[in-house]
Design a protein around this motif. Structure first.
Motif, PDB file in Angstrom:
ATOM      1  N   VAL A  59     -10.190  30.363   8.131  1.00 36.78           N
ATOM      2  CA  VAL A  59     -11.349  29.910   7.346  1.00 36.78           C
ATOM      3  C   VAL A  59     -11.341  28.389   7.262  1.00 36.78           C
ATOM      4  CG1 VAL A  59     -12.580  30.124   5.151  1.00 36.78           C
ATOM      5  CG2 VAL A  59     -11.131  31.979   5.927  1.00 36.78           C
ATOM      6  N   PHE A  62     -12.351  26.910  10.538  1.00 35.71           N
ATOM      7  CA  PHE A  62     -13.808  27.054  10.727  1.00 35.71           C
ATOM      8  C   PHE A  62     -14.562  26.004   9.909  1.00 35.71           C
ATOM      9  CE2 PHE A  62     -17.778  28.788   9.051  1.00 35.71           C
ATOM     10  CZ  PHE A  62     -18.509  28.843  10.229  1.00 35.71           C
ATOM     11  N   ALA A  63     -14.173  25.879   8.628  1.00 37.52           N
ATOM     12  CA  ALA A  63     -14.877  24.941   7.738  1.00 37.52           C
ATOM     13  C   ALA A  63     -14.731  23.505   8.219  1.00 37.52           C
ATOM     14  CB  ALA A  63     -14.351  25.081   6.320  1.00 37.52           C
ATOM     15  N   SER A  64     -13.502  23.147   8.640  1.00 32.53           N
ATOM     16  CA  SER A  64     -13.283  21.741   9.012  1.00 32.53           C
ATOM     17  C   SER A  64     -13.931  21.395  10.352  1.00 32.53           C
ATOM     18  CB  SER A  64     -11.793  21.411   9.017  1.00 32.53           C
ATOM     19  OG  SER A  64     -11.143  22.174   9.982  1.00 32.53           O
ATOM     20  N   SER A  66     -16.665  23.016  11.757  1.00 31.79           N
ATOM     21  CA  SER A  66     -18.114  23.250  11.827  1.00 31.79           C
ATOM     22  C   SER A  66     -18.917  21.987  11.500  1.00 31.79           C
ATOM     23  CB  SER A  66     -18.518  24.396  10.905  1.00 31.79           C
ATOM     24  OG  SER A  66     -18.016  24.157   9.628  1.00 31.79           O
ATOM     25  N   THR A  67     -18.426  21.200  10.536  1.00 34.94           N
ATOM     26  CA  THR A  67     -19.156  19.969  10.204  1.00 34.94           C
ATOM     27  C   THR A  67     -19.068  18.968  11.356  1.00 34.94           C
ATOM     28  OG1 THR A  67     -17.200  19.312   8.983  1.00 34.94           O
ATOM     29  CG2 THR A  67     -19.064  20.075   7.683  1.00 34.94           C
ATOM     30  N   PHE A 224     -15.110  31.512  14.036  1.00 36.17           N
ATOM     31  CA  PHE A 224     -16.149  32.290  13.351  1.00 36.17           C
ATOM     32  C   PHE A 224     -15.981  33.790  13.661  1.00 36.17           C
ATOM     33  CE2 PHE A 224     -20.427  34.161  13.337  1.00 36.17           C
ATOM     34  CZ  PHE A 224     -20.849  33.853  12.049  1.00 36.17           C
ATOM     35  N   LEU A 227     -12.783  35.255  12.206  1.00 29.24           N
ATOM     36  CA  LEU A 227     -12.867  35.582  10.776  1.00 29.24           C
ATOM     37  C   LEU A 227     -13.267  37.039  10.570  1.00 29.24           C
ATOM     38  CD1 LEU A 227     -14.732  32.541   9.159  1.00 29.24           C
ATOM     39  CD2 LEU A 227     -12.439  33.325   8.716  1.00 29.24           C
ATOM     40  N   ILE A 246      -9.821  24.483   1.362  1.00 28.06           N
ATOM     41  CA  ILE A 246     -10.949  23.751   1.965  1.00 28.06           C
ATOM     42  C   ILE A 246     -11.255  22.488   1.152  1.00 28.06           C
ATOM     43  CG2 ILE A 246     -13.449  23.828   2.396  1.00 28.06           C
ATOM     44  CD1 ILE A 246     -12.999  26.830   3.096  1.00 28.06           C
TER      45      ILE A 246
ATOM     46  N   VAL B 218     -17.015  38.229   4.206  1.00 31.56           N
ATOM     47  CA  VAL B 218     -16.876  37.122   5.174  1.00 31.56           C
ATOM     48  C   VAL B 218     -18.101  36.218   5.103  1.00 31.56           C
ATOM     49  CG1 VAL B 218     -16.422  36.516   7.578  1.00 31.56           C
ATOM     50  CG2 VAL B 218     -15.639  38.663   6.708  1.00 31.56           C
ATOM     51  N   LEU B 221     -17.940  34.033   2.136  1.00 30.59           N
ATOM     52  CA  LEU B 221     -16.852  33.066   2.372  1.00 30.59           C
ATOM     53  C   LEU B 221     -17.294  31.960   3.319  1.00 30.59           C
ATOM     54  CD1 LEU B 221     -13.880  32.529   1.710  1.00 30.59           C
ATOM     55  CD2 LEU B 221     -13.274  33.915   3.661  1.00 30.59           C
ATOM     56  N   ILE B 222     -17.994  32.358   4.398  1.00 25.72           N
ATOM     57  CA  ILE B 222     -18.452  31.376   5.382  1.00 25.72           C
ATOM     58  C   ILE B 222     -19.457  30.411   4.748  1.00 25.72           C
ATOM     59  CG2 ILE B 222     -19.881  31.123   7.468  1.00 25.72           C
ATOM     60  CD1 ILE B 222     -18.371  33.619   8.539  1.00 25.72           C
ATOM     61  N   SER B 225     -17.658  28.189   2.222  1.00 24.96           N
ATOM     62  CA  SER B 225     -16.766  27.218   2.872  1.00 24.96           C
ATOM     63  C   SER B 225     -17.572  26.123   3.570  1.00 24.96           C
ATOM     64  CB  SER B 225     -15.808  27.908   3.839  1.00 24.96           C
ATOM     65  OG  SER B 225     -16.508  28.574   4.826  1.00 24.96           O
ATOM     66  N   LEU B 226     -18.714  26.495   4.177  1.00 17.31           N
ATOM     67  CA  LEU B 226     -19.562  25.489   4.825  1.00 17.31           C
ATOM     68  C   LEU B 226     -20.141  24.522   3.795  1.00 17.31           C
ATOM     69  CD1 LEU B 226     -21.574  27.426   7.547  1.00 17.31           C
ATOM     70  CD2 LEU B 226     -19.929  25.602   7.888  1.00 17.31           C
ATOM     71  N   LEU B 228     -18.982  23.861   0.760  1.00 14.35           N
ATOM     72  CA  LEU B 228     -17.918  23.030   0.186  1.00 14.35           C
ATOM     73  C   LEU B 228     -17.501  21.923   1.144  1.00 14.35           C
ATOM     74  CD1 LEU B 228     -15.509  25.559  -1.565  1.00 14.35           C
ATOM     75  CD2 LEU B 228     -16.844  23.769  -2.630  1.00 14.35           C
ATOM     76  N   SER B 229     -17.390  22.295   2.408  1.00 10.35           N
ATOM     77  CA  SER B 229     -16.993  21.329   3.424  1.00 10.35           C
ATOM     78  C   SER B 229     -18.027  20.209   3.531  1.00 10.35           C
ATOM     79  CB  SER B 229     -16.834  22.055   4.758  1.00 10.35           C
ATOM     80  OG  SER B 229     -16.305  21.220   5.687  1.00 10.35           O
ATOM     81  N   LEU B 230     -19.306  20.587   3.566  1.00 10.07           N
ATOM     82  CA  LEU B 230     -20.384  19.589   3.648  1.00 10.07           C
ATOM     83  C   LEU B 230     -20.414  18.714   2.394  1.00 10.07           C
ATOM     84  CD1 LEU B 230     -23.267  21.716   5.175  1.00 10.07           C
ATOM     85  CD2 LEU B 230     -22.199  19.719   6.216  1.00 10.07           C
ATOM     86  N   THR B 232     -17.952  18.063   0.197  1.00 14.22           N
ATOM     87  CA  THR B 232     -16.819  17.125   0.094  1.00 14.22           C
ATOM     88  C   THR B 232     -16.955  16.005   1.123  1.00 14.22           C
ATOM     89  OG1 THR B 232     -15.578  18.781   1.314  1.00 14.22           O
ATOM     90  CG2 THR B 232     -15.034  18.540  -0.981  1.00 14.22           C
ATOM     91  N   ASN B 233     -17.488  16.334   2.305  1.00 17.89           N
ATOM     92  CA  ASN B 233     -17.718  15.286   3.315  1.00 17.89           C
ATOM     93  C   ASN B 233     -18.732  14.270   2.808  1.00 17.89           C
ATOM     94  OD1 ASN B 233     -15.981  15.933   5.285  1.00 17.89           O
ATOM     95  ND2 ASN B 233     -17.404  17.162   6.480  1.00 17.89           N
TER      96      ASN B 233
END
Lengths: 300, 239
Positions: A59, A62-64, A66-67, A224, A227, A246, B218, B221-222, B225-226, B228-230, B232-233
């Protein structure tokens, strides 16, 4: 302060977990890596069950990644033909990897095998980084290297023209590389960028400009799919653990990105190589030391 | 005079009530009994294990054995074996193993003596059984705090108390609490109660979602996570 992880079914100190996430993110940001191959073994070292560490790392990977894909897509730095070829291999690979993980979990050998795989991967990567740094800085300081060198790979059948990378090579090579990285993703949770990028540059002869975007494209799609496979086959992704990792790793990566320009790149590489060797020695020590508990019971 | 008669009746009624209470108390104290401070334990995201207090009374002459036995589950027992310089796992499957086991006794009984009580030995095979297999299971459960062997605190001959910890890795389900009262090494009374361990709050919902609706698990979660990632970036990105 401890809190309970519902899928890992253990309670863990939140500060340890946040520090771990920040540390992983910091290292990732500093050295420009995904961090999966550090986070997975470190999670195991702090007591997370190996299968959960693998699933949850996927996970994070994937998160790190994807951006990163989005920004490379905007800059048109992705070779889609090459990416799709590797993804096809990667999908078969990750399915195979997840099945192996499930089998290892069932026969109770998961920690032995995962530790051994991580040790080998970390030592190979550390050796490669340290060797390359030494080669460039000490042995051939003034010599220029040619990245694209023809090898036996370029003689393989089923050749295909990859327009973006201006390559005419066999589809078997990227398929096989994608497959291997996919196996690693399914089996260990790592993205595999640290293996994929050198393979794309040195083996396939791709241009550096499209290598990172294409590798991120491949890793994101394979992660992806992985997962879903991990959830269906192994049910090993801890929601809470993944979210904490994350957020904390993103913070660590952001801090690292602010100071990375102030540091000497060659020294960074050597530090990174040494860090990988230290992590691998901890894992190796775990295999050789007398275990605290000779008997372990896990309820199904 | 009427007031005096009323007072006499009132005092008599109080005296009878008092006598009735004494009789009831005697009946209770003569028969051994026990209770727990909690019969329902919920595992949620704050769950770090739970201290449970077992208390009760017994006949001064008798001994008491308590057995807490978790629900039977299939399990895998891994044994670390040294091969060359490496420690390798050898795993075997076990069927119907109690997920938790605790045994508390009055100080008079040693665990070896308990093993001699055939009724208990047959009903609860984990008790001090010298067989290698059961020894390994006990050791493995002990390492996870799922097996407890301790003595009860005897307060004044007929009152007993024991505080013990239900660990954070306990499996949800019923823990059957058995009380055996012994006199002259013979079981004279048996009683049992249930301690219920259940998952609740977000932990329970997440586990249910994972088991029943893996795809949604899932997917959520996806998406999270996307985001959160965006996020925090966006917050921490370099200007």
């Amino acid at each position: 302060m401890n809190f309970y992880l519902p899928i890992a079914e253990i309670s863990i100190n939140i500060y340890i977990l946040i520090s771990l996430g920040i540390g992983i993110g910091f290292i990732s940001g500093l050295f420009g890596i995904g961090g999966g191959f550090i986070s997975s073994p470190l999670l195991i070292l702090v007591g997370i069950p190996p299968a959960v560490a693998v699933g949850t790392t996927t996970v994070q990977v994937f998160a790190s990644t994807s951006t990163g894909v989005v920004s490379h897509f905007q800059r048109k730095n992705i070779d889609y033909q090459m990416g799709v070829t590797m993804v096809i291999g990667g999908l078969f690979g990750t399915f195979f990897g997840v099945l192996i993980l499930n089998n290892l979990k069932n026969i109770g050998l998961i920690d032995n095998y995962l530790n051994s795989i991580y040790i080998v991967l970390l030592i190979i990567t550390a050796t490669f980084i340290l060797y390359e740094t030494a080669k460039v800085n000490i042995v051939h300081k003034d010599k220029k290297f040619k990245l694209h060198q023809h090898s036996w790979i370029h003689g393989l059948p089923l050749k295909f023209k990859y327009r973006k990378s201006k390559l005419y090579i066999s589809v078997l090579a990227p398929l096989f590389i994608g497959f291997l990285i996919g196996v690693l993703t399914g089996l260990t949770g790592i993205g595999g960028g640290f293996i994929l990028i050198p393979c794309m540059i040195y083996l396939l002869g791709m241009k550096t400009i499209s290598v990172i975007g294409t590798s991120l494209f491949n890793i994101t799609i394979v992660a992806f799919v992985s997962l879903f496979l991990q959830i269906y086959i192994n049910q090993n992704i801890d929601f809470v653990l993944a979210l904490v990792l994350i957020v904390s790793s993103s913070v660590g990566a952001a801090v690292a990105s602010r100071i990375v320009d102030l540091l000497d790149q060659e020294n960074l590489k050597v530090t990174f190589g040494m860090l990988l060797l230290i992590i691998s020695s901890f894992l190796a020590y775990d295999l050789f030391r007398t275990p605290e508990n000779l008997f372990i019971i896990n309820y199904v | 005079m009427i007031y005096l008669e009323h007072l006499r009746i009132y005092l008599l009624s109080i005296m009878y009530k008092f006598l009735l209470i004494i009789l009831l108390f005697c009946k209770i104290t003569l028969a051994s009994n026990f209770s727990l401070d909690e019969f329902d334990i919920e595992i949620n995201s704050n769950f770090l294990g739970k201290e449970v207090v077992l208390f009760g009374n017994k006949d001064k002459e008798s001994s008491i054995i308590f057995i807490f036995e978790g629900e039977d589950k299939d399990a895998k027992l891994t044994t670390k074996v040294k091969e060359g310089y490496l420690w390798i796992n050898k795993t075997r499957s076990l069927n119907n193993q109690p997920s938790f086991f605790a045994i508390f006794t009055t100080p008079k009984i040693t665990l070896n003596e308990i093993f001699l009580l055939s009724t208990l030995k047959e009903k609860h095979p984990l008790i001090s059984n010298p067989s290698v297999r059961l020894y390994e299971i006990r050791k493995a459960m002990k390492s996870k705090n799922l097996f407890i062997e301790e003595e009860l605190e005897n307060l004044n001959g007929n009152l007993f108390l024991k505080k013990f910890l239900i660990p954070d890795n306990i499996s949800p389900g019923n823990i059957k609490v058995y009380m055996y009262e012994l006199k002259n090494n013979q079981i004279i009374k048996t009683s049992s109660k249930n301690l219920v361990i259940k998952k609740g709050g977000i932990s329970f919902k997440l586990e249910e979602l994972l088991k029943k609706e893996s795809f949604i698990y899932v997917f959520i979660l996806i998406v999270i996570s996307l985001l959160l990632s965006l996020l925090t970036n966006l917050i921490f990105r370099r200007k």
